[in-house]
Design a protein around this motif. Structure first.
Motif, short mmCIF file in Angstrom:
data_model
loop_
_atom_site.label_atom_id
_atom_site.label_comp_id
_atom_site.label_asym_id
_atom_site.label_seq_id
_atom_site.Cartn_x
_atom_site.Cartn_y
_atom_site.Cartn_z
N ARG A 128 0.89 -1.18 0.00
CA ARG A 128 0.00 0.00 0.00
C ARG A 128 0.92 1.22 0.00
O ARG A 128 1.70 1.42 0.94
CB ARG A 128 -0.88 -0.05 1.26
CG ARG A 128 -1.93 1.04 1.31
CD ARG A 128 -2.88 0.78 2.49
NE ARG A 128 -3.95 1.75 2.54
CZ ARG A 128 -4.08 2.69 3.48
NH1 ARG A 128 -3.20 2.77 4.46
NH2 ARG A 128 -5.10 3.53 3.45
N ALA A 144 1.00 2.33 -10.09
CA ALA A 144 0.17 1.17 -9.72
C ALA A 144 0.28 0.10 -10.81
O ALA A 144 0.44 -1.09 -10.53
CB ALA A 144 -1.28 1.60 -9.53
N THR A 150 -1.12 -1.15 -4.50
CA THR A 150 -2.28 -0.28 -4.41
C THR A 150 -1.75 1.11 -4.07
O THR A 150 -0.91 1.24 -3.18
CB THR A 150 -3.19 -0.75 -3.24
OG1 THR A 150 -3.60 -2.07 -3.55
CG2 THR A 150 -4.40 0.14 -3.08
N ALA A 176 -7.05 -0.38 -8.11
CA ALA A 176 -5.67 -0.27 -7.61
C ALA A 176 -5.36 1.14 -7.12
O ALA A 176 -4.35 1.35 -6.44
CB ALA A 176 -4.70 -0.64 -8.71
N CYS A 177 -6.18 2.11 -7.49
CA CYS A 177 -5.89 3.51 -7.15
C CYS A 177 -7.05 4.13 -6.39
O CYS A 177 -8.19 4.09 -6.87
CB CYS A 177 -5.64 4.32 -8.41
SG CYS A 177 -4.27 3.77 -9.41
#
Ligand SMILES: C=C(CC[C@@H](C)[C@H]1CC[C@H]2C3=CC[C@H]4[C@H](C)[C@@H](O)CC[C@]4(C)[C@H]3CC[C@]12C)C(C)C
Ligand SMILES: C[S@@+](CC[C@H](N)C(=O)[O-])C[C@H]1O[C@@H](n2cnc3c(N)ncnc32)[C@H](O)[C@@H]1O
Length: 362
Positions: A128, A144, A150, A176-177
């Motif tokens: 993350r 990403a 993420t 993912a964003c």
């Protein structure tokens, strides 16, 4: 041909030229934005000119007062309401510079500069990662996609949040964003909740660098890496040279900066908040190609854009004030180019830091 037919032909031709000028020539060099889409963020049409005046009034306040420091995030927010659409239209979705790369397009050079972050902070699947000052998310999507991590981006500007989310959806990267609206000087994230972090040409907006670095340090997990591309004056800058001062002040005024820092101050601030400095380097130095050539090459396009925003304003398709904002950016581009050519300024002083692993808990 009689007069009516002549007039009709002229009208059709004029309409064709206008269409070509606005919709074809006026589209962004990176597809997505057109001159007809210039909205000026969340500012209502009738307030754009006032907001622009308000923006300038910030520079009439005495520098370094607590009062003006506290007002910086709101002033930066106003700035991004004014410029976000013009940036997207004339530059693309990544609001930063990149060293030029021989035989490669600006788009490639931009991606290379962004993907360098992945290697530096060792972003990997399952991580993350925090993007501090994410703009409309150009870097976030590249990072990403490249790393499989993420990415959570934060920006002070609500309009950018909506633009970034919409781009993420269109790119199929909304899983993912993530994008949040907030102040990077006081973030709502939990302590030790990110595996890595980066900021690209964003922390220069912080009135005190230690405040944003301390926040990033707090939210990083021990052992986590943070990289920043900082806007700074270099060792070639002379405070007693009026030309140097004019260039640096021009950059500050046209880019909503509370005051540029010197290159040799950055590592000290990182250490002060607890980071270990792994490496720092000006990515603009040779063998890197000049980052400012893209600005210089755009001169003809700027003229075209000026005509376009003027026509749009006349036709009431763009709000009053857009021409002034565009003019300000044109002036800023000259100061930035000058800063690059003289070497007194760099927008890519890279600093890579690590949050030490707490020996007691390791
Ligand atoms: C990191 C920051 C922004 C950096 C750049 C993305 C922008 C700095 C100056 C901007 C521009 C200048 C000239 C504009 C031109 C007149 C217009 O026709 C089209 C857009 C410009 C090229 C615009 C694009 C973005 C910049 C290069 C700062 C704010 C910390
Ligand atoms: C020049 S843009 C760079 C955006 C992005 N990093 C990129 O390269 O495309 C600077 C960004 O920093 C954000 N920013 C500036 N001050 C901020 C603050 N106090 N809190 C959160 N975001 C801030 C702006 O909203 C903007 O998104």
């Amino acid at each position: 041909m009689d007069t009516a037919a002549l007039l009709a032909t002229a009208a059709v031709l004029a309409a064709g030229v206008l269409y070509w000028f606005i919709w074809v020539m006026g589209s962004a060099e990176v597809k997505g934005k057109r001159a007809v889409d210039l909205k000026m963020g969340s500012i209502t049409k009738d307030k754009v000119q006032d907001k622009y005046k308000q923006y300038w009034s910030f520079f009439r306040r005495p520098k370094d007062t607590v009062e003006s420091s506290e007002k910086v995030p709101a002033f930066v927010d106003t700035f991004y309401n004014l410029v976000t659409d013009i940036y997207e239209w004339g530059w693309g979705q990544s609001f930063h510079f990149s060293p030029s790369v021989p035989n490669r397009s600006h788009r490639d050079a931009t991606r290379i500069h962004e993907e360098r972050v992945v290697d530096l902070i060792k972003a990997s699947p399952g991580h993350r990662i925090l993007d501090v000052g994410c703009g409309v998310g150009g870097p976030m999507r590249a990072i990403a996609a490249r790393s499989g991590s993420t990415v959570v981006g934060i920006t002070i500007n609500e309009y950018q949040v909506s633009r970034a989310r919409s781009h993420n959806r269109k790119a199929g990267l909304d899983g993912a964003c993530e994008v949040v609206c907030g102040n990077f000087l006081e973030m709502s994230f939990e302590d030790c909740s990110f595996d890595g972090a980066y900021s690209i040409e964003a922390t220069c907006h912080a009135p005190r660098l230690e405040d944003v670095y301390a926040e990033i340090y707090r939210v990083l997990k021990p052992g986590g890496l943070y990289v920043s591309y900082e806007w700074v004056t270099t060792g070639l800058f002379r405070a007693d040279d009026p030309k140097h001062v004019e260039t640096i002040q021009g950059i500050e005024r046209g880019d909503a900066l509370p005051g540029l820092r010197a290159q040799d101050q950055i590592a000290g601030v990182a250490r002060k908040v607890g980071f270990e400095v792994v490496v720092e380097r000006d990515l603009a130095l040779p063998p890197a190609g000049p980052w400012w050539t893209r600005l210089k090459m755009g001169r003809l396009a700027y003229w075209r854009n000026h005509v376009l925003v003027s026509v749009m304003t006349l036709l009431r398709l763009a709000p009053k004030g857009v021409v002034e904002v565009h003019e300000m950016l044109y002036e800023t581009a000259k100061h930035l180019t000058n800063g690059g050519e003289t070497g007194i300024f760099t927008p890519m002083h890279m600093i890579l830091c690590r949050k030490p692993i707490d020996k007691a808990s390791a």
